[in-house]
Design a protein around this motif. Sequence first.
Motif, PDB file in Angstrom:
ATOM      1  N   ILE A   1       0.821  -1.214   0.000  1.00  0.00           N
ATOM      2  CA  ILE A   1       0.000   0.000   0.000  1.00  0.00           C
ATOM      3  C   ILE A   1       0.853   1.262   0.000  1.00  0.00           C
ATOM      4  O   ILE A   1       0.574   2.213  -0.751  1.00  0.00           O
ATOM      5  CB  ILE A   1      -0.961  -0.014   1.200  1.00  0.00           C
ATOM      6  N   ARG A   2       1.901   1.312   0.800  1.00  0.00           N
ATOM      7  CA  ARG A   2       2.706   2.529   0.871  1.00  0.00           C
ATOM      8  C   ARG A   2       3.394   2.843  -0.446  1.00  0.00           C
ATOM      9  O   ARG A   2       3.422   4.023  -0.863  1.00  0.00           O
ATOM     10  CB  ARG A   2       3.716   2.394   1.999  1.00  0.00           C
ATOM     11  N   PRO A   3       3.978   1.870  -1.159  1.00  0.00           N
ATOM     12  CA  PRO A   3       4.546   2.216  -2.473  1.00  0.00           C
ATOM     13  C   PRO A   3       3.510   2.772  -3.447  1.00  0.00           C
ATOM     14  O   PRO A   3       3.821   3.663  -4.255  1.00  0.00           O
ATOM     15  CB  PRO A   3       5.112   0.874  -2.961  1.00  0.00           C
ATOM     16  N   LEU A   4       2.259   2.260  -3.372  1.00  0.00           N
ATOM     17  CA  LEU A   4       1.216   2.818  -4.234  1.00  0.00           C
ATOM     18  C   LEU A   4       0.895   4.257  -3.866  1.00  0.00           C
ATOM     19  O   LEU A   4       0.687   5.113  -4.731  1.00  0.00           O
ATOM     20  CB  LEU A   4      -0.048   1.965  -4.132  1.00  0.00           C
ATOM     21  N   SER A   5       0.867   4.538  -2.575  1.00  0.00           N
ATOM     22  CA  SER A   5       0.573   5.900  -2.122  1.00  0.00           C
ATOM     23  C   SER A   5       1.659   6.871  -2.564  1.00  0.00           C
ATOM     24  O   SER A   5       1.371   8.030  -2.940  1.00  0.00           O
ATOM     25  CB  SER A   5       0.431   5.934  -0.602  1.00  0.00           C
ATOM     26  N   LEU A   6       2.899   6.423  -2.546  1.00  0.00           N
ATOM     27  CA  LEU A   6       4.007   7.284  -2.970  1.00  0.00           C
ATOM     28  C   LEU A   6       3.983   7.543  -4.467  1.00  0.00           C
ATOM     29  O   LEU A   6       4.594   8.500  -4.948  1.00  0.00           O
ATOM     30  CB  LEU A   6       5.343   6.650  -2.571  1.00  0.00           C
ATOM     31  N   SER A   7       3.280   6.692  -5.210  1.00  0.00           N
ATOM     32  CA  SER A   7       3.202   6.867  -6.669  1.00  0.00           C
ATOM     33  C   SER A   7       2.021   7.747  -7.084  1.00  0.00           C
ATOM     34  O   SER A   7       1.770   7.902  -8.289  1.00  0.00           O
ATOM     35  CB  SER A   7       3.073   5.501  -7.354  1.00  0.00           C
TER      36      SER A   7
ATOM     37  N   TYR B   1      -3.300   0.413 -18.319  1.00  0.00           N
ATOM     38  CA  TYR B   1      -1.947   0.911 -18.047  1.00  0.00           C
ATOM     39  C   TYR B   1      -1.702   1.035 -16.541  1.00  0.00           C
ATOM     40  O   TYR B   1      -0.641   0.656 -16.037  1.00  0.00           O
ATOM     41  CB  TYR B   1      -1.756   2.267 -18.738  1.00  0.00           C
ATOM     42  N   ARG B   2      -2.705   1.572 -15.835  1.00  0.00           N
ATOM     43  CA  ARG B   2      -2.544   1.736 -14.385  1.00  0.00           C
ATOM     44  C   ARG B   2      -2.448   0.372 -13.679  1.00  0.00           C
ATOM     45  O   ARG B   2      -1.677   0.216 -12.721  1.00  0.00           O
ATOM     46  CB  ARG B   2      -3.713   2.545 -13.819  1.00  0.00           C
ATOM     47  N   LEU B   3      -3.226  -0.607 -14.132  1.00  0.00           N
ATOM     48  CA  LEU B   3      -3.130  -1.947 -13.534  1.00  0.00           C
ATOM     49  C   LEU B   3      -1.739  -2.549 -13.759  1.00  0.00           C
ATOM     50  O   LEU B   3      -1.200  -3.224 -12.880  1.00  0.00           O
ATOM     51  CB  LEU B   3      -4.202  -2.855 -14.130  1.00  0.00           C
ATOM     52  N   LYS B   4      -1.183  -2.261 -14.942  1.00  0.00           N
ATOM     53  CA  LYS B   4       0.183  -2.755 -15.202  1.00  0.00           C
ATOM     54  C   LYS B   4       1.187  -2.082 -14.275  1.00  0.00           C
ATOM     55  O   LYS B   4       2.110  -2.718 -13.771  1.00  0.00           O
ATOM     56  CB  LYS B   4       0.526  -2.495 -16.668  1.00  0.00           C
ATOM     57  N   ARG B   5       1.010  -0.789 -14.046  1.00  0.00           N
ATOM     58  CA  ARG B   5       1.916  -0.062 -13.135  1.00  0.00           C
ATOM     59  C   ARG B   5       1.766  -0.597 -11.711  1.00  0.00           C
ATOM     60  O   ARG B   5       2.752  -0.736 -10.987  1.00  0.00           O
ATOM     61  CB  ARG B   5       1.589   1.430 -13.164  1.00  0.00           C
ATOM     62  N   ILE B   6       0.541  -0.916 -11.285  1.00  0.00           N
ATOM     63  CA  ILE B   6       0.323  -1.479  -9.956  1.00  0.00           C
ATOM     64  C   ILE B   6       1.063  -2.816  -9.824  1.00  0.00           C
ATOM     65  O   ILE B   6       1.695  -3.101  -8.805  1.00  0.00           O
ATOM     66  CB  ILE B   6      -1.184  -1.658  -9.690  1.00  0.00           C
ATOM     67  N   SER B   7       0.994  -3.611 -10.864  1.00  0.00           N
ATOM     68  CA  SER B   7       1.688  -4.899 -10.847  1.00  0.00           C
ATOM     69  C   SER B   7       3.202  -4.716 -10.751  1.00  0.00           C
ATOM     70  O   SER B   7       3.890  -5.462 -10.050  1.00  0.00           O
ATOM     71  CB  SER B   7       1.311  -5.698 -12.097  1.00  0.00           C
TER      72      SER B   7
END
Length: 453
Positions: free
Chosen positions: A358-364, A398-404
């Motif tokens: 979760i934290r890496p996603l928040s930083l992005s 694209y966003r799902l790929k970035r999440i992965s």
Amino acid sequence: MSTEQPDPPDPTPGPAPAPTSTPAPAPRRMRYQPPPPNVSGRPSRDSLPDALLRRVKQFSGRLSTEAIASMQDELPFFADLDAEQRASVQMIVQRSVVSFLEWLTDSDADIRFSIDAFQVIPQDLARRLTLRQTVDMVRVAMEFFEQRLPALARNDRQLVALTESILRYGRELGFAAAAVYASAAESRGAWDTRLEALVVDAVVRGDTGTDLQSRAATLNWNAAAPATVIVGTPPPEESVAVIGTVHTTARRHDRAALAVVQGERLVLVVSGELVGSRQAHEFMTELTASFSDGPVVIGPTTPSLRAAHSSAVEALAGMDAVAGWRGAPRPVFAVDLLPERALLGDAAAVEALNERLIRPLSLSGTALAETLDTYLDSGGAIESCARQLFVHPNTVRYRLKRISEITGRDPTDPRDAYVLRVAATVSRLAQTHVQRPTSDTSVTKFAFRNIEP
């Protein structure tokens, strides 16, 4: 003057038989018959004459010396013994000969009482010689006695009795050597089992004092080897005996393993890496077969045995939570059970999900986190997610790929989507509720790995 009396007439009529000359029958040689068993049930033997016993005693010293020379000629390992060890072997042979003479003197003596007199073998010699080498020494010595001692007999009866005595004594001598090594092996095995249980228990409890490394070294554990804790249940038909199976498997793959059965759980500590190579995969496949049909949980691999407590904490926590994942593989890594552990109240798992996902996603940025929540809420439908976010479906893809890429979890995969969902849920709960006091245990930083199937 005496006159010869005529022979009485033959009462049967008929002509008298012609006189014939019959030679006297030759004396028949009697076959030696061994004496019957005595009252105690042990086979008895003939008492040897004193003259034969004196001859055997007279040549006993020479026989002992020549027996040692015969060992040097026939046994390659005998030359590797130092002078003190060879002297110990010669002392044992001499004591054996003395005990043999004492046994010959008393025909009713129990041979086992004579052998007990020299069962105390020097410790350095017992550690140097294996059981097979000791039996080879007994065999060479008794074969030498079988060749030389019968020459002291004066007749067949003495020859048979002396040969029988040598064979019986040699047999009991071999049994005595085996009994000595068996007793030593049982004592060492019992001590090693207790010591092994202490080491594994110390790893589980987190007792990383100086005694841990020294005790593990006694069990041939390499201090620099990585350590991994594996938890499962032992086979019901083997129970404690499964520990020997684990040791055999580890030796076959040139690894070290410590094992103990704690209640209904089998806890292992194995050396080396468990992923990344074909040899590691074969080792894990064979090792998993040592457990019962239930789940097997693997903790993270730690740099050394001293750090293995964190691996034990995660493996045991995963064992408690593995029932929550119905399709969990066997074996399963503790890091793959983070959602189930978090739902069970494992604060370390909650922190790991928040820190790693979760934290890496928040930083992005907020866009990725919002897209993840919307995509999961829409049941994995990209078009529906795009309509709710007012973006193009390709933008969602694209966003799902970035999440992965950021989290290492693919939202389009059912299991990864479940992990991300639980991670997002427990992260929000952690932010909105006061944290309860937690223990000092945490998911180790080397828990996340690229695990090959």
